[in-house]
Design a protein around this motif. Structure first.
Motif, PDB file in Angstrom:
ATOM      1  N   LEU A   1       0.996  -0.937   0.401  1.00 24.42           N
ATOM      2  CA  LEU A   1       0.023   0.028  -0.327  1.00 24.42           C
ATOM      3  C   LEU A   1       1.203   1.025  -0.102  1.00 24.42           C
ATOM      4  CD1 LEU A   1      -2.736  -0.943   3.052  1.00 24.42           C
ATOM      5  CD2 LEU A   1      -3.141  -1.022  -0.252  1.00 24.42           C
ATOM      6  N   ARG A   2       2.277   1.203   0.385  1.00 24.52           N
ATOM      7  CA  ARG A   2       3.089   2.413   1.151  1.00 24.52           C
ATOM      8  C   ARG A   2       3.025   3.243  -0.960  1.00 24.52           C
ATOM      9  NH1 ARG A   2       5.280   3.980   4.987  1.00 24.52           N
ATOM     10  NH2 ARG A   2       5.388   2.057   5.728  1.00 24.52           N
ATOM     11  N   PRO A   3       3.204   2.429  -1.921  1.00 25.29           N
ATOM     12  CA  PRO A   3       3.425   3.070  -3.048  1.00 25.29           C
ATOM     13  C   PRO A   3       2.096   3.650  -3.443  1.00 25.29           C
ATOM     14  CG  PRO A   3       4.388   1.268  -3.416  1.00 25.29           C
ATOM     15  CD  PRO A   3       3.989   1.027  -2.076  1.00 25.29           C
ATOM     16  N   LEU A   4       0.801   3.263  -2.997  1.00 27.79           N
ATOM     17  CA  LEU A   4      -0.060   4.202  -3.246  1.00 27.79           C
ATOM     18  C   LEU A   4      -0.231   5.589  -2.992  1.00 27.79           C
ATOM     19  CD1 LEU A   4      -2.785   0.850  -3.549  1.00 27.79           C
ATOM     20  CD2 LEU A   4      -1.640   2.397  -5.115  1.00 27.79           C
ATOM     21  N   TYR A   5       0.678   5.628  -1.710  1.00 32.20           N
ATOM     22  CA  TYR A   5       0.321   7.225  -0.716  1.00 32.20           C
ATOM     23  C   TYR A   5       1.295   7.659  -0.908  1.00 32.20           C
ATOM     24  CZ  TYR A   5      -3.868   4.550   1.015  1.00 32.20           C
ATOM     25  OH  TYR A   5      -5.669   4.059   0.983  1.00 32.20           O
ATOM     26  N   THR A   6       1.331   9.078  -0.990  1.00 30.25           N
ATOM     27  CA  THR A   6       2.545  10.268  -0.301  1.00 30.25           C
ATOM     28  C   THR A   6       2.899   9.917   0.932  1.00 30.25           C
ATOM     29  OG1 THR A   6       0.909  11.461  -0.212  1.00 30.25           O
ATOM     30  CG2 THR A   6       1.563  12.180  -1.939  1.00 30.25           C
ATOM     31  N   PRO A   7       4.279  10.069   1.599  1.00 32.71           N
ATOM     32  CA  PRO A   7       4.997   9.819   2.831  1.00 32.71           C
ATOM     33  C   PRO A   7       4.111  10.510   3.593  1.00 32.71           C
ATOM     34  CG  PRO A   7       7.153  10.269   1.034  1.00 32.71           C
ATOM     35  CD  PRO A   7       5.045   9.820  -0.148  1.00 32.71           C
ATOM     36  N   GLY A   8       4.012  10.584   4.236  1.00 35.91           N
ATOM     37  CA  GLY A   8       2.619  10.751   5.661  1.00 35.91           C
ATOM     38  C   GLY A   8       1.457  11.402   5.339  1.00 35.91           C
ATOM     39  N   SER A   9       1.065  10.223   4.313  1.00 34.62           N
ATOM     40  CA  SER A   9      -0.465  10.698   4.028  1.00 34.62           C
ATOM     41  C   SER A   9      -1.295   9.861   5.309  1.00 34.62           C
ATOM     42  CB  SER A   9      -0.862   9.911   2.774  1.00 34.62           C
ATOM     43  OG  SER A   9      -2.548   9.747   2.837  1.00 34.62           O
ATOM     44  N   VAL A  10      -1.557  10.459   6.193  1.00 36.77           N
ATOM     45  CA  VAL A  10      -2.826   9.885   6.764  1.00 36.77           C
ATOM     46  C   VAL A  10      -3.245   9.086   6.231  1.00 36.77           C
ATOM     47  CG1 VAL A  10      -4.832  10.312   8.554  1.00 36.77           C
ATOM     48  CG2 VAL A  10      -2.305  12.133   8.315  1.00 36.77           C
ATOM     49  N   ALA A  11      -3.948   9.488   5.574  1.00 35.16           N
ATOM     50  CA  ALA A  11      -5.311   8.452   4.361  1.00 35.16           C
ATOM     51  C   ALA A  11      -4.149   6.931   4.562  1.00 35.16           C
ATOM     52  CB  ALA A  11      -5.633   8.952   3.431  1.00 35.16           C
TER      53      ALA A  11
ATOM     54  N   ASP B   1       7.199  11.162  -9.362  1.00 31.12           N
ATOM     55  CA  ASP B   1       7.734  10.229 -10.068  1.00 31.12           C
ATOM     56  C   ASP B   1       6.909   9.636 -11.187  1.00 31.12           C
ATOM     57  OD1 ASP B   1       9.986  10.252  -8.900  1.00 31.12           O
ATOM     58  OD2 ASP B   1       9.800   9.189  -8.163  1.00 31.12           O
ATOM     59  N   GLY B   2       5.641  10.384 -12.226  1.00 31.61           N
ATOM     60  CA  GLY B   2       4.436  10.215 -12.686  1.00 31.61           C
ATOM     61  C   GLY B   2       3.730   9.350 -12.479  1.00 31.61           C
ATOM     62  N   ALA B   3       3.785   9.441 -11.711  1.00 38.29           N
ATOM     63  CA  ALA B   3       1.724   8.130 -10.802  1.00 38.29           C
ATOM     64  C   ALA B   3       1.526   9.345  -9.738  1.00 38.29           C
ATOM     65  CB  ALA B   3       3.080   7.370 -10.154  1.00 38.29           C
ATOM     66  N   TRP B   4      -0.137   8.835 -10.159  1.00 36.84           N
ATOM     67  CA  TRP B   4      -1.004   9.823  -9.201  1.00 36.84           C
ATOM     68  C   TRP B   4      -0.915   8.900  -7.492  1.00 36.84           C
ATOM     69  CZ3 TRP B   4      -1.595  14.682 -10.350  1.00 36.84           C
ATOM     70  CH2 TRP B   4      -1.826  14.531 -11.126  1.00 36.84           C
ATOM     71  N   LEU B   5      -0.121   9.581  -6.467  1.00 43.33           N
ATOM     72  CA  LEU B   5      -0.678   9.332  -5.637  1.00 43.33           C
ATOM     73  C   LEU B   5      -1.620   9.593  -4.700  1.00 43.33           C
ATOM     74  CD1 LEU B   5       2.841   8.666  -4.467  1.00 43.33           C
ATOM     75  CD2 LEU B   5       1.589   6.866  -5.838  1.00 43.33           C
TER      76      LEU B   5
END
Length: 152
Positions: free
Chosen positions: A55-65, A141-145
């Protein structure tokens, strides 16, 4: 080759341009529904494997969600459960703001399917009502997070 024939060949080459393989492909605009479907497929894979690291690569660093999603998946995994065939049905997607690096969407969706699976357990997830949320996406890096999620 006679000059007249060579001239005709060159004229045809100039008029038609470079071969198709050498031409740049047109850039298709990215549609929010396609982005969300791809994101949901990756999330479903993480849940099917019971692996919060996916799941980590789906969210920005520090994302509460992202932290909440990983914590929820870890809780299921501690009980020996994974969720297979997780399906999210998008009911509506409305673009609120968009730039080359950020996207704000109002999304109404619902859980449309999924099966909790574990040792001796195979139980369909209960039905879900439609929920509307605002999603803030960031391009990294080209991906929508997913950067943030809020009700409404």
């Amino acid at each position: 080759m006679p000059w007249k024939t060579l001239g005709s060949v060159l004229l045809v080459a100039v008029l038609t341009g470079p071969p198709a393989s050498a031409r740049p492909l047109p850039v298709e605009p990215v549609q929010p529904v396609a982005v969300l479907h791809a994101w949901d497929r990756r999330r479903a894979e993480a849940w099917a494997r019971g692996d919060p690291r996916l799941l980590r690569p789906l969210y920005t660093p520090g994302s509460v969600a992202g932290r909440h999603d990983r914590a929820m998946l870890r809780a299921w995994a501690r009980r020996g459960l994974v969720v297979q065939d997780l399906q999210t049905q998008l009911l509506s997607v409305r673009e609120l703001a968009h730039s080359s690096s950020t996207w704000t969407l109002q999304v109404t969706d619902r859980l449309a399917g999924g099966v909790a699976v574990g040792h001796g357990v195979r139980r369909p997830l209960p039905g879900d009502l439609a929920t509307t949320r605002t999603l803030w996406l960031r391009r990294v890096d080209g991906a929508w997070l997913v950067a943030a999620v809020s009700p409404g």
